[in-house]
Design a protein around this motif. Structure first.
Motif, PDB file in Angstrom:
ATOM      1  N   TYR A  27      35.494  -3.802  15.069  1.00 29.24           N
ATOM      2  CA  TYR A  27      35.970  -4.724  14.033  1.00 29.24           C
ATOM      3  C   TYR A  27      35.056  -5.943  13.921  1.00 29.24           C
ATOM      4  CZ  TYR A  27      40.394  -2.164  13.564  1.00 29.24           C
ATOM      5  OH  TYR A  27      41.346  -1.209  13.317  1.00 29.24           O
ATOM      6  N   SER A  28      34.498  -6.362  15.042  1.00 35.08           N
ATOM      7  CA  SER A  28      33.601  -7.514  15.035  1.00 35.08           C
ATOM      8  C   SER A  28      32.324  -7.220  14.247  1.00 35.08           C
ATOM      9  CB  SER A  28      33.252  -7.919  16.469  1.00 35.08           C
ATOM     10  OG  SER A  28      34.406  -8.345  17.165  1.00 35.08           O
ATOM     11  N   GLU A  84      38.347 -11.151  12.478  1.00 33.95           N
ATOM     12  CA  GLU A  84      38.911 -11.946  13.567  1.00 33.95           C
ATOM     13  C   GLU A  84      40.237 -11.340  13.999  1.00 33.95           C
ATOM     14  OE1 GLU A  84      40.836 -16.231  13.414  1.00 33.95           O
ATOM     15  OE2 GLU A  84      38.629 -16.358  13.367  1.00 33.95           O
ATOM     16  N   ASN A  85      40.398 -11.141  15.298  1.00 29.61           N
ATOM     17  CA  ASN A  85      41.554 -10.432  15.846  1.00 29.61           C
ATOM     18  C   ASN A  85      42.709 -11.376  16.126  1.00 29.61           C
ATOM     19  OD1 ASN A  85      43.295  -8.775  17.336  1.00 29.61           O
ATOM     20  ND2 ASN A  85      41.615  -7.693  18.323  1.00 29.61           N
ATOM     21  N   ALA A 124      27.017  -4.466   9.521  1.00 33.02           N
ATOM     22  CA  ALA A 124      26.944  -5.840  10.020  1.00 33.02           C
ATOM     23  C   ALA A 124      26.230  -6.728   9.014  1.00 33.02           C
ATOM     24  CB  ALA A 124      26.229  -5.873  11.366  1.00 33.02           C
ATOM     25  N   GLN A 125      25.206  -6.183   8.400  1.00 31.51           N
ATOM     26  CA  GLN A 125      24.452  -6.932   7.388  1.00 31.51           C
ATOM     27  C   GLN A 125      25.292  -7.159   6.133  1.00 31.51           C
ATOM     28  OE1 GLN A 125      20.437  -5.488   6.607  1.00 31.51           O
ATOM     29  NE2 GLN A 125      20.662  -5.970   4.430  1.00 31.51           N
ATOM     30  N   ASP A 126      26.041  -6.131   5.733  1.00 28.02           N
ATOM     31  CA  ASP A 126      26.816  -6.215   4.493  1.00 28.02           C
ATOM     32  C   ASP A 126      28.080  -7.066   4.629  1.00 28.02           C
ATOM     33  OD1 ASP A 126      24.955  -4.555   3.361  1.00 28.02           O
ATOM     34  OD2 ASP A 126      26.174  -2.738   3.495  1.00 28.02           O
ATOM     35  N   TYR A 127      28.712  -7.013   5.810  1.00 23.69           N
ATOM     36  CA  TYR A 127      30.026  -7.644   5.952  1.00 23.69           C
ATOM     37  C   TYR A 127      30.093  -8.765   6.989  1.00 23.69           C
ATOM     38  CZ  TYR A 127      31.770  -3.788   3.119  1.00 23.69           C
ATOM     39  OH  TYR A 127      31.994  -2.899   2.102  1.00 23.69           O
ATOM     40  N   GLY A 128      29.094  -8.851   7.855  1.00 23.24           N
ATOM     41  CA  GLY A 128      29.116  -9.888   8.876  1.00 23.24           C
ATOM     42  C   GLY A 128      28.730 -11.248   8.301  1.00 23.24           C
ATOM     43  N   GLY A 129      28.920 -12.279   9.093  1.00 23.99           N
ATOM     44  CA  GLY A 129      28.477 -13.605   8.676  1.00 23.99           C
ATOM     45  C   GLY A 129      29.346 -14.284   7.641  1.00 23.99           C
ATOM     46  N   ARG A 130      30.572 -13.808   7.446  1.00 20.29           N
ATOM     47  CA  ARG A 130      31.486 -14.445   6.496  1.00 20.29           C
ATOM     48  C   ARG A 130      31.853 -15.840   7.010  1.00 20.29           C
ATOM     49  NH1 ARG A 130      34.481 -10.790   6.799  1.00 20.29           N
ATOM     50  NH2 ARG A 130      34.017  -9.470   5.031  1.00 20.29           N
ATOM     51  N   GLN A 131      31.844 -16.846   6.121  1.00 19.56           N
ATOM     52  CA  GLN A 131      32.142 -18.212   6.539  1.00 19.56           C
ATOM     53  C   GLN A 131      33.541 -18.344   7.112  1.00 19.56           C
ATOM     54  OE1 GLN A 131      31.292 -20.955   3.320  1.00 19.56           O
ATOM     55  NE2 GLN A 131      29.254 -21.351   4.151  1.00 19.56           N
TER      56      GLN A 131
END
Length: 347
Positions: A245-246, A251-252, A212-219
């Motif tokens: 996936y979240s 995004e689904n 989540a830290q590495d891949y989450g928060g993408r604009q």
């Protein structure tokens, strides 16, 4: 009737096109000191063969309580009631592929006497011809178990075993990561392996948090399509699979197609082509023989972004349909695909 049919479909990973998942969850109990959290609910994480999937209504369970991490007797709350184990079980029969994986991962492997015909992992699991779809009380009792773990009750099996004095834990499919953790915790308490269960949960949590830290928060989130079978059944973000996936910020594309909030819509080829997902994940490689080549051969699908960028990911159907220790493998496969897509964009 629809709920019962869906529970049956969820019980195990089906080795046929259109097959679905195994099932597990929890509900109330009391004993003495240490509280082991057990919120559990029913889920529809399966794929039907030719008809639309039906949903199992969620149920939330109060916590289990045990006298001590490995102390007995212990009372366990599960999806259909509660059961008290007077001592650590020595002859467990598992009729749930997910439960089998959990039991072996928490050090209860020596306690497992037999597993159903769909419990194909790990390789050392004592697989039998016991059916998780249509189990027989007589066949199960023939192993002389002191604990039976089931994905669902297809009809009076639990009561039949209980009448013979055989404790039963019924676990439906997890609705969320927290549900999955509570099921691991539950089996740890039931088998006297609470410490190992806690360590397994900590390991999974650590991986989830790191990804989540590495891949989450993408604009601008990347989009994805998760294929359950080759008739285009998919999952939405509201499902357990969607939650994974979240974690990595995807995004689904199936979410807008689920007007009824079902969780498992059947999409059309036209819908998928219009959505043009950045990544495609195939969870029908075993059941339906799908891969990047067969997908690209579908009319018009060779023009999809995921095909052109090489981000069609062939998943192991079993890993993608169970919520035990191999959640980590599933998440890492998703993260690898995201990294591959981002690498293509920077070339």
């Amino acid at each position: 009737m629809r709920k019962l049919a869906m529970a049956a479909a969820l019980a195990v990973t089906v080795a046929a096109c259109g097959g679905g998942m195994d099932a597990s969850a929890d509900p109330p109990a009391t004993t003495t000191a240490t509280t082991v959290a057990t919120t559990a609910q029913a889920i529809t994480t399966a794929v039907p063969t030719s008809t639309a999937p039906t949903s199992t209504a969620p149920t939330t369970a109060p916590p289990i309580t045990t006298a001590a991490p490995a102390a007995f007797p212990v009372t366990v709350v599960h999806s259909t009631g509660l059961v008290t184990l007077e001592a650590a079980p020595r002859a467990i029969v598992s009729l749930s592929p997910t439960a089998t994986e959990i039991l072996f991962s928490i050090g209860a492997d020596a306690q497992v006497m037999a597993v159903d015909s769909q419990s194909n992992y790990p390789e050392t699991a004592p697989i039998t011809d016991l059916s998780a779809f249509e189990p027989s009380v007589e066949a199960i009792a023939g192993f002389e178990p002191d604990l039976v773990v089931m994905s669902f009750d297809p009809g009076d099996i639990e009561s039949g075993l209980t009448a013979l004095g055989i404790p039963v834990i019924v676990q439906f499919a997890a609705l969320s990561l927290e549900d999955a953790y509570s099921q691991i915790e539950q089996l740890g308490a039931a088998t006297g392996n609470a410490g190992a269960a806690a360590a397994l949960i900590a390991d999974i949590r650590g991986t989830v948090d790191q990804l989540a830290q590495d891949y989450g928060g993408r604009q601008k989130p990347l989009t994805y399509y998760h294929e359950l079978d080759n008739t285009f059944y998919s999952v939405t973000s509201a499902t357990f699979i969607g939650e994974l996936y979240s974690v990595v910020g995807l995004e689904n594309v199936a979410d807008p197609a689920d007007a009824e909030g079902y969780g498992y819509p059947q999409l059309s080829p036209e819908f998928i082509l219009e959505a043009d997902p950045d990544l495609i994940f195939l969870a029908d490689t075993k059941c339906c023989g799908q891969d990047a080549t067969t997908l690209a051969a579908r009319p018009g699908w060779d023009q999809l972004s995921a095909v052109r960028h090489g981000t069609v990911v062939a998943l192991d159907d079993d890993v993608a349909s169970r919520w035990g220790p191999r959640i980590v493998d599933f998440l890492e496969a998703i993260a690898d695909a995201v990294a591959r897509y981002e690498a293509v964009l920077t070339e």
